[in-house]
Design a protein around this motif. Structure first.
Motif, PDB file in Angstrom:
ATOM      1  N   VAL A   1     -10.113 -32.873   3.560  1.00 37.33           N
ATOM      2  CA  VAL A   1     -10.559 -33.386   2.264  1.00 37.33           C
ATOM      3  C   VAL A   1      -9.368 -33.450   1.315  1.00 37.33           C
ATOM      4  N   SER A   2      -9.168 -34.598   0.700  1.00 37.40           N
ATOM      5  CA  SER A   2      -8.051 -34.768  -0.247  1.00 37.40           C
ATOM      6  C   SER A   2      -8.541 -35.463  -1.501  1.00 37.40           C
ATOM      7  N   PHE A   3      -8.193 -34.904  -2.643  1.00 36.19           N
ATOM      8  CA  PHE A   3      -8.493 -35.594  -3.900  1.00 36.19           C
ATOM      9  C   PHE A   3      -7.641 -34.992  -4.991  1.00 36.19           C
ATOM     10  N   GLU A   4      -7.632 -35.674  -6.137  1.00 31.12           N
ATOM     11  CA  GLU A   4      -6.857 -35.199  -7.278  1.00 31.12           C
ATOM     12  C   GLU A   4      -7.739 -35.146  -8.504  1.00 31.12           C
TER      13      GLU A   4
ATOM     14  N   LEU B   1     -14.562 -17.865  -0.921  1.00 36.02           N
ATOM     15  CA  LEU B   1     -15.248 -18.259   0.301  1.00 36.02           C
ATOM     16  C   LEU B   1     -15.896 -17.051   0.957  1.00 36.02           C
ATOM     17  N   PRO B   2     -17.005 -17.265   1.692  1.00 30.29           N
ATOM     18  CA  PRO B   2     -17.621 -16.159   2.417  1.00 30.29           C
ATOM     19  C   PRO B   2     -16.670 -15.643   3.506  1.00 30.29           C
ATOM     20  N   PRO B   3     -16.853 -14.392   3.952  1.00 32.28           N
ATOM     21  CA  PRO B   3     -15.899 -13.803   4.894  1.00 32.28           C
ATOM     22  C   PRO B   3     -15.773 -14.517   6.232  1.00 32.28           C
ATOM     23  N   GLU B   4     -16.838 -15.218   6.662  1.00 29.91           N
ATOM     24  CA  GLU B   4     -16.721 -15.880   7.968  1.00 29.91           C
ATOM     25  C   GLU B   4     -15.919 -17.168   7.891  1.00 29.91           C
ATOM     26  N   ALA B   5     -15.632 -17.612   6.650  1.00 29.36           N
ATOM     27  CA  ALA B   5     -14.933 -18.885   6.504  1.00 29.36           C
ATOM     28  C   ALA B   5     -13.433 -18.661   6.442  1.00 29.36           C
ATOM     29  N   LYS B   6     -12.712 -19.600   6.986  1.00 28.21           N
ATOM     30  CA  LYS B   6     -11.252 -19.490   6.961  1.00 28.21           C
ATOM     31  C   LYS B   6     -10.673 -20.845   6.620  1.00 28.21           C
ATOM     32  N   ILE B   7      -9.690 -20.856   5.740  1.00 24.95           N
ATOM     33  CA  ILE B   7      -9.002 -22.113   5.445  1.00 24.95           C
ATOM     34  C   ILE B   7      -7.946 -22.298   6.521  1.00 24.95           C
ATOM     35  N   SER B   8      -8.183 -23.271   7.383  1.00 22.66           N
ATOM     36  CA  SER B   8      -7.284 -23.413   8.528  1.00 22.66           C
ATOM     37  C   SER B   8      -6.215 -24.472   8.305  1.00 22.66           C
ATOM     38  N   GLY B   9      -6.196 -25.078   7.137  1.00 25.36           N
ATOM     39  CA  GLY B   9      -5.141 -26.074   6.919  1.00 25.36           C
ATOM     40  C   GLY B   9      -5.264 -26.680   5.547  1.00 25.36           C
TER      41      GLY B   9
ATOM     42  N   VAL C   1      -5.789 -31.466  -4.136  1.00 27.39           N
ATOM     43  CA  VAL C   1      -6.245 -30.921  -2.860  1.00 27.39           C
ATOM     44  C   VAL C   1      -5.775 -31.887  -1.788  1.00 27.39           C
ATOM     45  N   LYS C   2      -5.050 -31.353  -0.798  1.00 26.57           N
ATOM     46  CA  LYS C   2      -4.506 -32.252   0.233  1.00 26.57           C
ATOM     47  C   LYS C   2      -4.925 -31.766   1.601  1.00 26.57           C
ATOM     48  N   ASP C   3      -5.684 -32.591   2.273  1.00 26.31           N
ATOM     49  CA  ASP C   3      -6.015 -32.339   3.674  1.00 26.31           C
ATOM     50  C   ASP C   3      -6.591 -30.952   3.928  1.00 26.31           C
ATOM     51  N   LEU C   4      -7.541 -30.557   3.132  1.00 31.16           N
ATOM     52  CA  LEU C   4      -8.137 -29.222   3.257  1.00 31.16           C
ATOM     53  C   LEU C   4      -8.981 -29.125   4.521  1.00 31.16           C
ATOM     54  N   GLN C   5      -8.800 -28.016   5.254  1.00 30.32           N
ATOM     55  CA  GLN C   5      -9.612 -27.779   6.452  1.00 30.32           C
ATOM     56  C   GLN C   5     -10.202 -26.383   6.376  1.00 30.32           C
ATOM     57  N   ILE C   6     -11.519 -26.292   6.537  1.00 32.76           N
ATOM     58  CA  ILE C   6     -12.157 -24.969   6.509  1.00 32.76           C
ATOM     59  C   ILE C   6     -13.009 -24.811   7.752  1.00 32.76           C
ATOM     60  N   THR C   7     -12.855 -23.673   8.424  1.00 36.02           N
ATOM     61  CA  THR C   7     -13.671 -23.418   9.615  1.00 36.02           C
ATOM     62  C   THR C   7     -14.521 -22.168   9.411  1.00 36.02           C
TER      63      THR C   7
ATOM     64  N   THR D   1     -16.056 -26.647  -0.705  1.00 37.95           N
ATOM     65  CA  THR D   1     -14.791 -27.140  -1.241  1.00 37.95           C
ATOM     66  C   THR D   1     -14.527 -26.509  -2.599  1.00 37.95           C
ATOM     67  N   ALA D   2     -15.559 -26.501  -3.435  1.00 36.43           N
ATOM     68  CA  ALA D   2     -15.369 -25.943  -4.762  1.00 36.43           C
ATOM     69  C   ALA D   2     -15.053 -24.461  -4.700  1.00 36.43           C
ATOM     70  N   LYS D   3     -15.728 -23.758  -3.814  1.00 38.36           N
ATOM     71  CA  LYS D   3     -15.494 -22.319  -3.721  1.00 38.36           C
ATOM     72  C   LYS D   3     -14.087 -22.018  -3.250  1.00 38.36           C
ATOM     73  N   SER D   4     -13.538 -22.903  -2.443  1.00 39.80           N
ATOM     74  CA  SER D   4     -12.186 -22.637  -1.955  1.00 39.80           C
ATOM     75  C   SER D   4     -11.185 -22.755  -3.094  1.00 39.80           C
ATOM     76  N   ILE D   5     -11.522 -23.555  -4.102  1.00 38.88           N
ATOM     77  CA  ILE D   5     -10.613 -23.690  -5.243  1.00 38.88           C
ATOM     78  C   ILE D   5     -10.628 -22.415  -6.069  1.00 38.88           C
ATOM     79  N   LEU D   6     -11.727 -21.680  -5.997  1.00 36.74           N
ATOM     80  CA  LEU D   6     -11.806 -20.427  -6.735  1.00 36.74           C
ATOM     81  C   LEU D   6     -11.444 -19.242  -5.868  1.00 36.74           C
ATOM     82  N   GLY D   7     -11.295 -19.491  -4.579  1.00 36.85           N
ATOM     83  CA  GLY D   7     -10.964 -18.408  -3.667  1.00 36.85           C
ATOM     84  C   GLY D   7     -12.122 -17.471  -3.401  1.00 36.85           C
TER      85      GLY D   7
END
Lengths: 299, 326, 338
Positions: free
Chosen positions: C28-31, C59-67, C8-14, C51-57
């Motif tokens: 957020v970055s980790f291996e 995320l709730p509808p209001e959330a967006k991975i912005s980077g 995970v490299k430089d994850l951004q969620i809004t 963070t964990a939910k984003s790895i599974l895809g």
């Protein structure tokens, strides 16, 4: 249960917390539902029209003054909705008729609330035999279909607007009682009620200061849809001749009077019907919108 | 000189299940089945147990949210298990409860000022002006600024909500406060702040706490006496020091060894026992034997199944209900 | 063993909320290496679940991975479409949910749920209608009942037949948790995400569940992301602990070392706040978690940090390596720019 707090992470609103802030937030959520907004606009428009009926109506005298030379004209540029059997402009009658339907629908609902709410509150708070008594009474009432019950009472009292209002309110209280009772039963289990009880609160205190404010939120949704239904019932009784009597321009009454001229002369019955339809629809979508708005807050 | 603030004598609370239209008794849940302990003034007491142990029911019986089926509750020298009406209201002024889950113990439709003022309103303490002043005082005590007064609970954090609940509990100047899992729903850093606050308040206002919880590490740091409950009975009771340094009952040892500890030094302090299968949720039973029989790793077999061990004093002030420990 | 399975490299969620745009996860970055167990530790609202939910895809509808980038076995997960996700979820990446009682369908028996899950796993593109039409055939073909029963026995649920025929309300919390673990493992995933398993259970049941998880992880050589707010649990189960605060990683190190010598002021604060059996004094961290709508400029901990400097209020510190596997995001330690 442990861990529950971890999932029900209420998206805590970071600003304020006062009533004004909450209202703004509610409006924002409400605004997201396009249909509800349309319904609300429609309702506001209707209220405005009701207040300024005599200014808005093209023929303000249509409520009472007859004009037999102009009778049964089909819709035209002079009479957008045509004229009725006494030569009165149908559009004006409908606009003025809002002054009958809307306020009296409020009266109906308020009356039912006045009886149903305290009874439901008492039944829910006290339980036991009192609860049983009130609920069995309500059951008896509900066993009779509301329209038929209202019809019977109205026929008994004699056809008039006031009597139809009384009839409908008389039949509607159990629904309110049941609703409030079920909310009360649910809220009684909440921890903040227990907390008040552990401090020494009397049943009255708990009922008024802890339970009622919380019961009111879903109640508001119910009242909104009830208003629509009240208008419908009022119109039904009017249509059948048991409600408002001519020349009172109640929508149902107008439609009922136009019944004999169907189907060639369709405009006298159709337009009031459309008015009823739109009003009830507006109340229902606003109620739905409110349910979603307030429901989110409940979370 | 130790002064007994609260004493429970053989307290029992049974819930009867009624079935059918004629409300016939179909079964009974013996939530509490003979609990006795005493809380000394100034010495915090912990009632420890997992879900289903009955510890929450004990708390609710003490504040009379339930009426005990049998047994006596002595508070401040008076027997209160049958008190009613005005007498009960007076008693309630002196004994308050802070509930688990602050989110649901605060009415979301009321603001902080109104919530904290609840005991003052109910007992009719002071005029309107007096009450406002008192609310400000109380908020100050729990370290919340005056800005909080007109906010609703939904905008407060967990720690802030718990502070409001505490301010409400302090309003009528109680001498005993029952804390029902006060920090279970809070984060670690907030928990530390709340516990520190509780300690300060204790010194300042001369309070005594009865702590009902399953969090053993909090018990270790916060209380002087402890009783361990399981399925409605007390299995072991002593000073907190004794319970942690010298646990005797197999259940106590199991509880301690299940603690997920952070530091290696703590691991050395834990007793070693074999793990148990899951607890079944059944609380309706008619067995006459030891309550812990179905899960005990050190069970003596027939004797434990047939005969319930009584709570006996095996060392000074240290009581255990176990055949093996005698 | 030291092959990296997730990056995970430089994850951004809004999040889009009423008050505006909330920048929850901010870089957020980790291996995660093969067969490694890492714990994402943090207090409520720090973003570990997200963070964990984003790895599974999921995320709730209001959330967006912005980077940012999430690489699973060199595949960028953020570029996957729904079809791609369906091939991944359950078969490669699985999740054990937080509250088992609400994660199971109350209207179906455990057996039915397991069977449906296992049947559909192999046919992710089948339409629901054709599935239900042929359900009993498919089950017989694939011998799913027996497989499901074996899965339950594998998580020490005996007698497995009885559980298969029970509804979720008939089994205890601990048993439900095991069922959820069985479900997660049924697809033979390589990466397991455990979202606070056991927090809704009693401490004795929790220990049993954690022991079971440990056993299964070792048995199958799983790589695990373990989410928890309980530092003790993280210590017991993970090889490496990542401490999160307000959507950023504050510190990361080996589980048995990080609490002995924490470096980040937040970790130090946490250590002082933990109630222990050693009767150390518990001290809280002053202040409160910042708002995500208007987060502090620079390091998000600067409003509560006793060592905050000028630069902490201007530029966000990066997570840098300061010694064998030890990463910190703090200007107190060398390796930071400026």
């Amino acid at each position: 249960m442990r861990g529950e707090h971890l999932e029900k992470k209420t998206r805590r609103r970071i600003t304020g917390g006062s009533l004004a802030e909450e209202l703004r937030h509610s409006l924002y959520l409400f605004g997201k539902n396009k249909l509800a907004v349309i319904g609300l606009v429609l309702l506001i428009a209707m209220v405005v029209v009701t207040i300024f009926a005599y200014q808005v109506a093209p023929y303000p005298s249509a409520a009472t003054q007859t004009n037999f030379t102009d009778r049964l004209r089909s819709p035209s540029s002079e009479h957008l909705m045509g004229t009725d059997e006494a030569g009165r402009d149908v559009l004006s009658r409908i606009i003025i008729g809002a002054r009958v339907s809307l306020p009296f629908a409020f009266v109906i609902v308020l009356t039912s609330m006045a009886f149903g709410m305290p009874l439901g509150l008492i039944a829910g708070m006290f339980g036991g035999k009192l609860d049983n008594l009130i609920m069995r009474l309500a059951d008896i009432w509900i066993a009779i279909p509301q329209i038929i019950f209202a019809l019977a009472i109205a026929a008994f009292l004699g056809p008039s607007l006031i009597n139809s209002v009384i009839a409908i309110a008389f039949c509607a209280w159990p629904w309110h009682a049941r609703f409030i009772r079920s909310e009360v039963l649910h809220i009684r289990e909440e921890t903040y009620v227990e907390a008040a009880q552990s401090i020494g609160a009397s049943r009255l205190y708990v009922a008024v200061r802890e339970v009622l404010p919380n019961a009111f939120i879903p109640y508001i949704v119910k009242i909104t849809t009830d208003l629509g239904y009240a208008i419908l019932l009022l119109a039904t009784l009017g249509f059948l001749g048991l409600g408002a009597q001519p020349p009172t321009p109640e929508w149902g009454t107008i439609a009922g009077a136009g019944r004999t001229f169907l189907p060639e002369i369709w405009w006298i019955s159709l337009f009031p019907g459309v008015a009823i339809f739109l009003t009830v629809l507006a109340f229902n979508v606003v109620g739905d919108g409110l349910r979603n708005t307030l429901g989110v807050e409940e979370m | 000189m130790p002064e007994t603030m609260l004493e429970l004598k053989n307290l029992k609370k049974y819930f009867y299940l009624k079935r059918g239209a004629l409300r016939r008794e179909a079964g009974v849940v013996k939530a509490i089945d003979g609990i006795s302990f005493s809380v000394e003034k100034g010495r915090n007491f912990a009632l420890v147990g997992e879900s289903g142990s009955g510890k929450t029911t004990v708390g609710r019986n003490i504040v009379r949210l339930y009426r005990p089926t049998e047994g006596e509750i002595w508070f401040n020298g008076e027997e209160i298990s049958k008190a009613k009406g005005r007498k009960l209201k007076e008693i309630r002024r002196k004994m308050q409860m802070v509930f688990q889950d602050p989110a649901s113990s605060l009415n979301p439709r009321r603001n902080v000022r109104s919530i904290v003022s609840t005991p003052l309103d109910i007992h009719g303490i002071g005029t309107r002006g007096d009450r406002l002043k008192r609310v400000k005082e109380l908020l100050n005590d729990v370290e919340l600024s005056e800005d909080y007064m007109y906010r609703r609970p939904t905008v407060l954090s967990g720690g802030e909500k718990q502070r409001v609940a505490m301010a409400r509990a302090l309003a009528s100047n109680p001498i005993l406060i029952i804390l029902d899992e006060p920090t279970s729903s809070l984060d670690v850093s907030v928990q530390a702040k709340i516990l520190t606050l509780l300690e300060e308040l204790q010194k300042k206002l001369d309070l005594t706490y009865l702590l009902i919880t399953h969090e053993l590490s909090v018990v270790r740091n916060f209380t002087q006496d402890t009783a361990v409950m399981y399925l409605g009975k007390i299995l072991e009771r002593s000073t907190t020091n004794e319970i942690f340094n010298n646990p005797l009952h197999p259940y106590t040892k199991t509880l301690l060894s299940s603690l997920p500890v952070v530091f290696d030094e703590e691991l050395a302090l834990l007793p070693k026992t074999t793990p148990l299968p899951d607890a079944s949720t059944r609380q309706l039973f008619s067995a006459a034997g030891c309550r812990f029989y179905t899960r005990c790793p050190e069970c003596l077999g027939e004797k434990c199944a047939a005969e319930e061990p009584p709570l006996t004093e095996v060392a000074k002030g240290h009581f255990v209900a176990c055949h093996k420990c005698l | 063993m030291s092959e990296t399975i997730l990056q995970v490299k430089d994850l951004q969620i809004t999040f889009q909320v009423f008050e505006g745009l909330a920048k929850v996860i901010d870089g957020v970055s980790f291996e995660l290496k093969k067969e490694e167990v890492i714990a994402l530790v943090g207090e409520t609202g720090c973003g570990k679940s997200l963070t964990a939910k984003s790895i599974l895809g999921v995320l709730p509808p209001e959330a967006k991975i912005s980077g940012g980038v999430i690489n699973y076995r060199n595949q960028n997960l953020l570029k996957l479409d729904e079809k791609g996700w369906r091939r991944l979820r359950g078969k490669e990446i699985a999740m054990v949910p937080q509250n088992p009682m609400i994660s199971l369908d109350p209207l179906l028996t455990v057996g039915d749920q397991l069977i449906d899950l296992m049947n559909l796993q192999d046919q992710p593109d089948i339409s629901l209608f054709s599935y239900y039409a042929r359900r009993s055939e498919i089950t017989k073909e694939r011998d799913t009942w027996a497989k499901a029963t074996r899965m339950l026995e594998d998580v020490a649920l005996k007698p497995a037949d009885r559980v298969m025929n029970s509804y979720p309300f008939q089994i205890s919390g601990g048993m439900a948790q095991r069922v959820c673990i069985a479900m997660a493992l049924s697809g033979n995933p390589s990466l397991l995400i455990a979202d606070e398993p056991g927090t809704s259970l009693d401490v004795t049941s929790q220990k049993v569940i954690l022991d079971l998880l440990n056993e299964k992880i070792r048995e199958r050589g799983l790589s695990v992301i373990f989410i928890t707010h309980n530092l003790g649990v993280a210590r017991q189960i993970a090889n490496r602990i990542l401490i999160m605060y307000a959507g950023c990683i504050a510190e990361a190190w080996e589980a048995d070392k990080i609490f002995r010598e924490p470096l980040h002021p937040y970790s130090i604060g946490l250590k002082k706040a933990i109630p222990t059996l050693l009767l150390t004094k518990m001290i809280g961290i002053p202040g409160r978690v910042p708002s995500y709508i208007d987060p502090p400029v620079g390091c998000r901990f600067n409003t509560r940090c006793p060592y905050a400097m000028e630069i902490c209020r201007k530029v966000k510190p990066e997570l840098v390596m300061v010694g064998d596997g030890h990463e910190v995001a703090c200007y107190l330690y060398k390796g930071q720019r400026g």
